[in-house]
Design an enzyme around this catalytic site. Structure first.
Site, short mmCIF file in Angstrom:
data_model
loop_
_atom_site.label_atom_id
_atom_site.label_comp_id
_atom_site.label_asym_id
_atom_site.label_seq_id
_atom_site.Cartn_x
_atom_site.Cartn_y
_atom_site.Cartn_z
N HIS A 63 -2.84 4.50 -16.61
CA HIS A 63 -3.65 4.47 -15.39
C HIS A 63 -5.04 5.08 -15.59
CE1 HIS A 63 0.14 4.07 -12.59
NE2 HIS A 63 0.17 3.25 -13.65
N TYR A 65 9.36 2.06 -8.77
CA TYR A 65 10.09 1.12 -9.63
C TYR A 65 11.60 1.27 -9.47
CZ TYR A 65 5.52 0.33 -11.61
OH TYR A 65 4.20 0.03 -11.77
N GLU A 98 -3.47 -4.35 -4.49
CA GLU A 98 -4.42 -4.45 -3.40
C GLU A 98 -5.78 -5.00 -3.82
OE1 GLU A 98 -2.87 -0.48 -0.93
OE2 GLU A 98 -4.91 -0.55 -1.74
N TYR A 107 -8.33 5.55 0.83
CA TYR A 107 -7.56 4.30 0.78
C TYR A 107 -6.06 4.53 0.62
CZ TYR A 107 -11.90 2.03 1.39
OH TYR A 107 -13.09 1.63 1.97
#
Length: 380
Positions: A158, A273, A252, A262
């Site tokens: 990430h 998961y 998104e 957000y």
């Protein structure tokens, strides 16, 4: 999104996700499929690349392509790649490596390009960073890191990370929440899970929303994001749009505005998961809703607003790559509403990492699996 994660996602049924979310497994702005309105063919432009990640065209028509392992290629107009020397050292680990690339709007005068990458630190830590360098032929000189995600941490997932110039010359950088540190997407003293806005030399614009606050990093533009791997300027508005990976569901599209939250990981349209719920639900006062979301996840990647003349009926449309389902998503918009979604390049069966528009008005797509290729869509 890690390959193991999206494979696990395929294994989980949509029914299970629906039950866990207690909502229908459709997008927020459920959009019908539409037939392709332009007739095109797919032509290989360059091949023999290793996991191409980012693309950006130079003013003379050559194409810069980053390879995840840390190499930068410059591809001539006839599709021949040549290695560029002088790139920064990268942490080629997990999802990390040499990632986004952008060309300075004043490149003809200053020869600057910008690279985002996973920058290694001492003791096994690393962080998303952005470097600026001058490109002369096939050599980078005067390389300088102008922005660093802080702090560096031990995580190989990430990172983000796209870099996009706004019409005013400011530079937007998308970052990820670094997976194990997702709660920091809500912490303004961290630059995890944020859109960053800086000047092209790395200094901070004084009109950024958190400038002057002791409890916030001044480079932050928006926050509460998970892992943004697509970013583009909407030509109709001049504003930034991004896409980001959700967990299991909840990918998104956003149009991040200054100072806004957000939601991640407090609100999300996906689940973990394992199928477990994340956060408090799908909505909360003071937190923004996405323009659009996908459930199940498509693992969105590079994104493009098309402005060329080669495909007239596509002008103003949005294109987003899908890593998970291996197609190019063609999105028709009415303002910020998604009107339709059409799957292109499904027959190619390739993971799409990036999509850009060439100076010729054609669409160029990077496949990061198999024999890494760049293909272009051109009218028949």
């Amino acid at each position: 999104m890690k390959r193991s994660n999206w494979m696990m996602g395929i294994a989980l049924s949509v029914m299970a996700v629906t039950a866990a979310c207690n909502k229908p497994a459709t997008s927020q702005n459920a959009a019908p499929a539409a037939e392709a309105t332009e007739s095109f063919e797919v032509v290989t432009y360059a091949e023999g690349l290793e996991q191409p990640w980012g693309m950006a065209f130079l003013p003379d028509g050559r194409l810069l392509v980053t390879e995840k392992a840390g190499r930068l290629q410059v591809i001539s107009k006839d599709g021949k790649p040549k290695l560029v020397s002088g790139t920064p050292a990268v942490a080629n680990d997990g999802q990390g490596g040499l990632l986004g690339v952008a060309v300075d709007p004043d490149f003809a005068q200053n020869q600057y390009i910008y690279l985002s990458f996973s920058e290694p630190g001492e003791g096994g830590v690393a962080g998303t960073s952005v470097a600026r360098a001058k490109l002369s032929g096939q050599v980078l000189t005067d390389l300088k890191v102008i922005w660093q995600q802080s702090p560096k941490v031990k995580s190989n997932n990430h990172w983000g990370s796209r870099i996009v110039f706004a019409p005013d010359g400011k530079l937007f950088i998308t970052t990820g929440d670094r997976a194990s540190f997702r709660e920091k997407a809500q912490d303004l003293t961290y630059t995890f899970g944020k859109v960053i806005r800086i000047n092209s030399d790395g200094t901070i614009p004084q009109d950024n929303p958190f400038v002057g606050r002791s409890d916030a990093k001044p480079e932050i533009w928006s926050y509460g994001h998970r892992n943004m791997q697509g970013a583009a300027i909407n030509p109709a508005t001049g504003k930034l749009w991004t896409n980001e990976h959700g967990a299991q569901g909840g990918d998104e599209i956003n149009a991040p505005e200054a100072g806004k939250n957000y939601g991640w990981p407090v609100i999300t349209w996906g689940v973990d998961y394992s199928g477990a719920r994340i956060g408090e639900g799908t909505t909360k006062s003071g937190m923004e809703q996405p323009v659009h979301y996908w459930n199940p996840s498509i693992a969105p990647s590079g994104m493009l607003f098309y402005t060329g003349d080669a495909f007239p009926t596509w002008k103003g449309d949005l294109f987003i790559g899908s890593l998970k389902f291996q197609y190019l998503n063609h999105i028709k918009l009415d303002g910020t509403k998604v009107v339709s979604e059409t799957k292109l390049l499904e027959d190619e069966a390739e993971r799409i990492r990036d999509v850009v528009q060439g100076p010729d008005g054609l669409i160029y797509v990077a496949y990061d699996s198999g024999d890494g290729r760049i293909v272009r869509l051109q009218p028949k």
